[in-house]
Design an enzyme around this catalytic site. Structure first.
Site, short mmCIF file in Angstrom:
data_model
loop_
_atom_site.label_atom_id
_atom_site.label_comp_id
_atom_site.label_asym_id
_atom_site.label_seq_id
_atom_site.Cartn_x
_atom_site.Cartn_y
_atom_site.Cartn_z
N LYS A 33 -2.34 7.80 -1.89
CA LYS A 33 -1.52 7.44 -2.78
C LYS A 33 -2.22 6.53 -2.90
CE LYS A 33 -1.28 5.02 1.61
NZ LYS A 33 -0.22 5.36 2.77
N ARG A 131 9.93 2.66 10.21
CA ARG A 131 10.18 2.58 9.29
C ARG A 131 10.81 4.09 9.19
NH1 ARG A 131 4.39 2.45 6.10
NH2 ARG A 131 4.60 4.86 6.68
N HIS A 163 4.05 8.09 12.48
CA HIS A 163 3.25 7.91 12.23
C HIS A 163 3.22 6.25 13.17
CE1 HIS A 163 0.49 5.92 9.62
NE2 HIS A 163 1.52 4.84 9.12
N ARG A 219 -4.66 12.55 8.93
CA ARG A 219 -3.99 11.55 8.06
C ARG A 219 -4.95 10.66 7.68
NH1 ARG A 219 0.65 11.83 10.62
NH2 ARG A 219 0.70 9.80 10.06
N TYR A 263 -7.66 -24.83 -12.87
CA TYR A 263 -6.57 -26.14 -13.11
C TYR A 263 -6.41 -25.97 -11.75
CZ TYR A 263 -5.33 -22.24 -16.80
OH TYR A 263 -5.23 -21.27 -17.74
N CYS A 310 -7.83 -17.72 -12.22
CA CYS A 310 -7.26 -17.97 -12.79
C CYS A 310 -7.15 -16.25 -13.06
CB CYS A 310 -7.53 -18.76 -14.20
SG CYS A 310 -8.56 -20.44 -14.13
N ASP A 312 -7.58 -14.51 -15.61
CA ASP A 312 -8.86 -14.00 -16.39
C ASP A 312 -10.28 -14.09 -16.03
OD1 ASP A 312 -6.17 -13.81 -18.89
OD2 ASP A 312 -7.31 -15.23 -19.21
C1 LIG Z 1 -1.31 5.33 4.04
C2 LIG Z 1 -0.59 6.62 5.32
C3 LIG Z 1 -1.93 7.00 5.39
C4 LIG Z 1 -3.37 6.82 5.56
O1 LIG Z 1 -3.32 5.34 6.11
P1 LIG Z 1 -5.22 4.78 6.43
O2 LIG Z 1 -4.59 4.20 7.56
O3 LIG Z 1 -5.61 4.42 5.60
O4 LIG Z 1 -5.59 6.20 6.93
C5 LIG Z 1 -1.47 8.13 6.93
N1 LIG Z 1 0.00 8.22 7.11
C6 LIG Z 1 1.48 7.54 6.70
C7 LIG Z 1 2.32 8.11 6.55
C8 LIG Z 1 0.20 6.66 5.62
O5 LIG Z 1 2.07 5.74 5.56
#
Ligand SMILES: *Cc1c(COP(=O)(O)O)cnc(C)c1O
Length: 379
Positions: A33, A131, A163, A219, A263, A310, A312
């Site tokens: 992603k 979430r 998760h 994952r 700046y 800055c 750039d």
């Molecule tokens: C982004 C994400 C992951 C990957 O997590 P990492 O900590 O980068 O391995 C796995 N599961 C879900 C639902 C995520 O949103």
């Protein structure tokens, strides 16, 4: 040489995918992603497949379309949709959708009817991150609806997952609580006659630090890119950071004691010195929070950023040295040769390494090296 560029080592990506597969011994879902955390989604996807990733995962259906348009035809999981999403396209794209609610399952059923083909659906249960995913009070109707949709031929259920909230803190009590809740969800699914398909719970940190959370698949996002998902926790995985961000010095100039730079004049030279102008700024994802805090490497030497970052450009203190304009600056990259790492940048800015690599880019070009450079050569 280009003004400022991101170089992504696909050999490192392949090494990391293989390392994580060997370590975990389960099905690999490589998470690509957000443009592969800033590393370039399509080249990283190909590299991950070459290294044995059975699945890829992305958040959104736009990302699904981009992967399919780029030629990826393998198993692909997605998990973030909104109510007016076009599930018809998604079913035709042969993606494994993730549902969180009965309403989402109803919409997927309608789309499967339209398309005239069954969807593939994974079920996400919320075990404590609070979430995405079905809230515990909704598990039973949600799982029952999923079971009914299988009977009516609208989909096959291909996975049940959740998760972690605190996987980067292996001793955090939330991990045990979430895993116990996940086991409850699996038991509930079984009692409803639902085969969960692929059971998965672990992200990179959990895949490394919590072997009992690996189930059928992991994952893995961050570890794919060679970054440490739990800084300070020794685990000896020998991952290789894939990203190097480099530029060439645009200008070198002399400062006298008392000269203030950039700046707001937030830094004043205490003595005579030289500064180099690095042609990358917050438009390229160099955090303003790194003003007067970041370090880069010029010609192999660590050099502090002086003054405010800055849009750039940014200035670095060369301590009286006068390397010619055009000298290489490494903003961050794999450890070694004095280089700052994405982790160093994250700590300097009070953020996480994920954010550093994902946001870097802007006008920088991105180049992939490794195996793709020798297409046609003998392997
Ligand atoms: C982004 C994400 C992951 C990957 O997590 P990492 O900590 O980068 O391995 C796995 N599961 C879900 C639902 C995520 O949103």
């Amino acid at each position: 040489m280009s003004r400022a560029e991101i170089v992504v080592d696909l050999d490192a990506v392949r090494h990391n995918v293989r390392t994580m597969r060997a370590l975990t011994g389960v099905t690999m879902i490589t998470v690509v992603k957000a443009d592969a955390y800033g590393h370039g989604m399509l080249p990283v996807a190909r590299a991950a497949r070459e290294a044995g990733a059975e699945w890829l995962a992305v958040a959104t259906l736009d990302e699904v379309r981009a992967l399919r348009a780029g030629g990826d035809a393998g198993r692909l999981l997605t998990w973030l949709t909104v109510p007016d999403e076009h599930y018809d396209d998604a079913i035709r794209a042969d993606v494994d959708l993730t549902a969180y609610t009965v309403a989402e399952l109803d919409a997927i059923a309608a789309a499967a009817t339209d398309v005239g083909a069954p969807a593939r659906v994974q079920l996400k249960v919320d075990t404590g991150l609070h979430r995405g995913g079905a809230a515990r009070a909704d598990w039973e109707p949600f799982l029952a609806r999923a079971r009914a949709g299988e009977d009516s031929g609208h989909w096959s259920v291909t996975g049940l997952w959740s998760h972690f909230a605190c996987a980067d803190q292996p001793d955090h009590p939330a991990n045990d609580a979430q895993q116990a809740a996940f086991d409850d969800a699996l038991a509930l699914a079984a009692s409803l006659g639902l085969d969960p398909g692929l059971r998965h719970l672990a992200n990179s940190a959990a895949a490394i630090l919590r072997p009992q959370s690996r189930y059928d698949a992991v994952r893995v996002g961050l570890a794919t890119y060679g970054l440490d998902p739990a800084p300070g926790v020794p685990h000896g995985t020998h991952l290789r950071p894939a990203m190097t961000v480099r530029a060439e010095l645009a200008l070198v100039k002399q400062l006298e004691a008392g000269d203030a730079v950039s700046y707001g004049h937030t830094w004043t030279a205490p003595e005579r010195t030289t500064v180099g102008l690095v042609p990358a700024g917050y438009a390229e994802g160099v955090p303003v929070a790194g003003s007067n805090r970041l370090e880069v490497t010029v010609d192999g030497k660590r050099r502090p950023v002086r003054g405010r970052v800055c849009m750039d450009q940014v200035l670095v203190d060369l301590g009286g040295d006068t390397p010619p304009a055009g000298t290489e600056v490494v903003l961050f990259g794999p450890p070694g040769d004095g280089r700052a790492t994405a982790q160093d940048w994250a700590e300097a800015c009070g953020t996480i390494n994920y954010e550093i690599v994902t946001r870097i880019g802007g006008r920088m070009s991105r180049r992939h090296v490794g195996h793709v450079d020798h297409v046609g050569a003998t392997p």
